[in-house]
Design a protein around this motif. Structure first.
Motif, PDB file in Angstrom:
ATOM      1  N   GLU A 239       1.058   5.761   5.453  1.00  0.00           N
ATOM      2  CA  GLU A 239       2.055   5.462   4.422  1.00  0.00           C
ATOM      3  C   GLU A 239       2.234   6.609   3.433  1.00  0.00           C
ATOM      4  O   GLU A 239       3.351   7.113   3.221  1.00  0.00           O
ATOM      5  N   LYS A 240       1.150   7.069   2.823  1.00  0.00           N
ATOM      6  CA  LYS A 240       1.262   8.128   1.828  1.00  0.00           C
ATOM      7  C   LYS A 240       1.672   9.472   2.446  1.00  0.00           C
ATOM      8  O   LYS A 240       2.563  10.153   1.923  1.00  0.00           O
TER       9      LYS A 240
ATOM     10  N   GLU B  73       5.359   9.408   3.155  1.00  0.00           N
ATOM     11  CA  GLU B  73       6.151   9.479   1.929  1.00  0.00           C
ATOM     12  C   GLU B  73       6.297  10.929   1.469  1.00  0.00           C
ATOM     13  O   GLU B  73       7.373  11.360   1.043  1.00  0.00           O
ATOM     14  N   GLU B  74       5.199  11.669   1.556  1.00  0.00           N
ATOM     15  CA  GLU B  74       5.245  13.080   1.176  1.00  0.00           C
ATOM     16  C   GLU B  74       6.115  13.884   2.145  1.00  0.00           C
ATOM     17  O   GLU B  74       6.844  14.797   1.741  1.00  0.00           O
TER      18      GLU B  74
ATOM     19  N   HIS C 233       8.683  12.680   3.808  1.00  0.00           N
ATOM     20  CA  HIS C 233      10.061  12.298   3.495  1.00  0.00           C
ATOM     21  C   HIS C 233      10.577  13.088   2.297  1.00  0.00           C
ATOM     22  O   HIS C 233      11.721  13.589   2.301  1.00  0.00           O
ATOM     23  N   ALA C 234       9.756  13.221   1.267  1.00  0.00           N
ATOM     24  CA  ALA C 234      10.165  13.971   0.081  1.00  0.00           C
ATOM     25  C   ALA C 234      10.374  15.448   0.421  1.00  0.00           C
ATOM     26  O   ALA C 234      11.305  16.087  -0.091  1.00  0.00           O
TER      27      ALA C 234
ATOM     28  N   ASN D 298      19.031  11.513   3.494  1.00  0.00           N
ATOM     29  CA  ASN D 298      17.987  10.505   3.311  1.00  0.00           C
ATOM     30  C   ASN D 298      17.781   9.660   4.568  1.00  0.00           C
ATOM     31  O   ASN D 298      16.638   9.397   4.974  1.00  0.00           O
TER      32      ASN D 298
ATOM     33  N   THR E 279      14.414   9.477   6.879  1.00  0.00           N
ATOM     34  CA  THR E 279      13.773   8.194   7.184  1.00  0.00           C
ATOM     35  C   THR E 279      13.596   8.024   8.687  1.00  0.00           C
ATOM     36  O   THR E 279      12.534   7.575   9.161  1.00  0.00           O
TER      37      THR E 279
ATOM     38  N   CYS F 121      10.740  10.267   9.887  1.00  0.00           N
ATOM     39  CA  CYS F 121       9.429   9.732   9.499  1.00  0.00           C
ATOM     40  C   CYS F 121       9.059   8.504  10.326  1.00  0.00           C
ATOM     41  O   CYS F 121       7.893   8.328  10.725  1.00  0.00           O
TER      42      CYS F 121
ATOM     43  N   LYS G 245       5.860   7.941  12.736  1.00  0.00           N
ATOM     44  CA  LYS G 245       4.984   6.775  12.589  1.00  0.00           C
ATOM     45  C   LYS G 245       4.791   6.053  13.917  1.00  0.00           C
ATOM     46  O   LYS G 245       3.657   5.672  14.274  1.00  0.00           O
TER      47      LYS G 245
END
Length: 464
Positions: free
Chosen positions: A173-174, A177-178, A180-181, A190, A194, A197, A201
């Motif tokens: 998860e974390k 997120e990094e 994606h940023a 965006n 997504t 990512c 996953k």
């Protein structure tokens, strides 16, 4: 005084002007000085008159001539007067020596600019043993490379602790997120970030990765899958230029016994490198056995035809032009007909650069495309402009579809891709939003610095 010497009016006027110039106009304190000075000058003038009326007559004529000349000047002062530099006439030979532009012959095909040609050859032509960019192998992504310059060095901080355990969604998860940023910071849309990512996953959740090398391999494969789908749309809009040219060349023969050439129109805003990209594509086609011809349809910008002529001379390919202030659509039509007669299988049409919000010029571009029905319309854009290029592409697409027409941009040429770094994601966003694939990228100034965009290049740039 005027009663005694009416013909001496000019003396009084001259005296008054002189005294005003030297701030000697009489006032309450110096009126006596003024009267004394005036009397002295008047007596001198009268003595000259008594010696003969020659000076008076000349002065009178001077006043009359000056007044008449002034009146005529006021009557004829409707504009700037022509200045004459000497008495010698400028000959045609002298003008020809001073004309370094070598003006275009209206119906001719020949122009000459030796100095510009020599400089262009040195700047654009590749070296003798230089390998063409499109022939170089795709960039290799070495999953076993642990150097700081490797494509996955940034993954080390994101996923470097994922080895030798069964990965769960909570573990990812974390880091995701990094990731994606980081992707959005490089102008990846965006929803594309997504999707990328989520693909990573799916490739990692529930898997035991015994080392970071295996993590890196799984991430690379999942990214390649998403990016390949973006760069190669499945809507029959893939641009294989060389195959398309050969297919049309070997296709239908018209009643005249001549084959219609494959037509490419280059469009884009000012200063993005349309003419140079057009020359690069001409070099690419010529190197692969085609016979291209250039068409100068930028009849608006001063020097555009001469610039394209220099490229044509460097490439040793013909240029069709009709000068300036002509209808670009008509010039393109004549160029295609000329190429058909001369047996050229490709016509590359250069157009004027225009901002996407310039309505008159956008209408003229739409007219050219609709009337000539080119086989391929390529939008040229700088890779480093980021999301601004997306706005430009959308507006150009809208202009081509104006008036109920269904034509749209067929492909994208990204210039200066060798200088892009943090804005590479805009290339993916362009294809995602418009469905237009990236036909070529420019990787340098020379004609052979042109290649197709590979998935490996995008991944390496995104995670550099």
């Amino acid at each position: 005084v005027l009663d005694k010497a009416p013909h001496q009016v000019w003396v009084a006027r001259l005296l008054e002007n002189v005294l005003m110039e030297f701030a000697l106009v009489p006032s309450d304190t110096d009126s006596a000085l003024f009267e004394k000075t005036f009397d002295i000058l008047l007596q001198q003038a009268m003595q000259e008159r008594n010696r003969g009326g020659e000076h008076s007559t000349i002065a009178q004529e001077h006043v009359t001539t000056t007044t008449t000349a002034r009146d005529k000047s006021k009557q004829k002062h409707h504009g700037k007067e022509k200045r004459t530099w000497g008495q010698a006439k400028v000959t045609k030979e002298a003008m020809a020596e001073l004309d370094f532009s070598k003006d275009i012959v209206e119906d001719g095909m020949e122009m000459d600019n030796s100095n510009a040609l020599a400089e262009a050859r040195a700047a654009y032509l590749p070296n003798a043993n230089e390998v063409n960019a499109w022939e170089q192998p795709a960039r290799s992504l070495n999953d076993n490379d642990d150097s700081s310059s490797s494509w996955g060095s940034s993954l080390q901080g994101l996923l470097g602790t994922m080895g030798n355990k069964v990965l769960t969604e909570e573990d990812l998860e974390k880091p995701l997120e990094e990731m994606h940023a980081m992707l959005t910071s490089k102008n990846v849309a965006n929803d594309i970030s997504t999707e990328m990512c989520n693909s990573v996953k799916l490739a990692l959740v529930g898997k035991r990765m015994q080392s970071f090398h295996r993590v890196k391999t799984a991430v690379r494969q999942s990214l390649e899958k998403v990016i390949t789908k973006l760069l190669q749309p499945s809507n029959d809009r893939n641009v294989d230029l060389l195959r398309s040219v050969v297919t049309k060349r070997e296709g239908t023969i018209f009643r005249s016994g001549q084959k219609e050439p494959y037509t490419i129109v280059m469009v884009g805003i000012n200063g993005v490198g349309k003419s140079t990209s057009l020359a690069k594509i001409a070099y690419y086609l010529k190197s692969n056995g085609c016979s291209p011809m250039l068409a100068a349809c930028d009849t608006f910008r001063s020097g555009a035809v001469e610039q394209l002529n220099v490229h044509a001379k460097c490439l040793e390919v013909p240029l069709y032009h009709k000068g300036y202030a002509k209808d670009p659509s008509s010039v393109a039509k004549e160029a295609i007909a000329h190429a058909q007669v001369e047996g050229h299988d490709v016509v590359l049409v250069d157009t004027a650069g225009r901002m996407q919000n310039n309505v008159p010029l956008m209408k003229a571009l739409s007219k050219l495309v609709v009337e000539n029905k080119p086989d391929l319309v390529l939008f040229v854009c700088e890779a480093l402009v980021g999301n601004d290029g997306i706005d430009q592409l959308i507006m150009f697409n809208k202009a081509l579809k104006s008036g109920g027409h269904s034509r749209q941009i067929d492909g994208i040429v990204l210039t200066k891709f060798d200088t892009v770094s943090d804005k590479v994601g805009a290339a993916l966003t362009m294809t995602h939003i418009t469905g237009a694939p990236i036909a070529f990228i420019g990787t340098g100034q020379k004609y052979n610095h042109l290649k197709k965009l590979s998935t490996q290049d995008v991944i390496a740039s995104l995670f550099a």
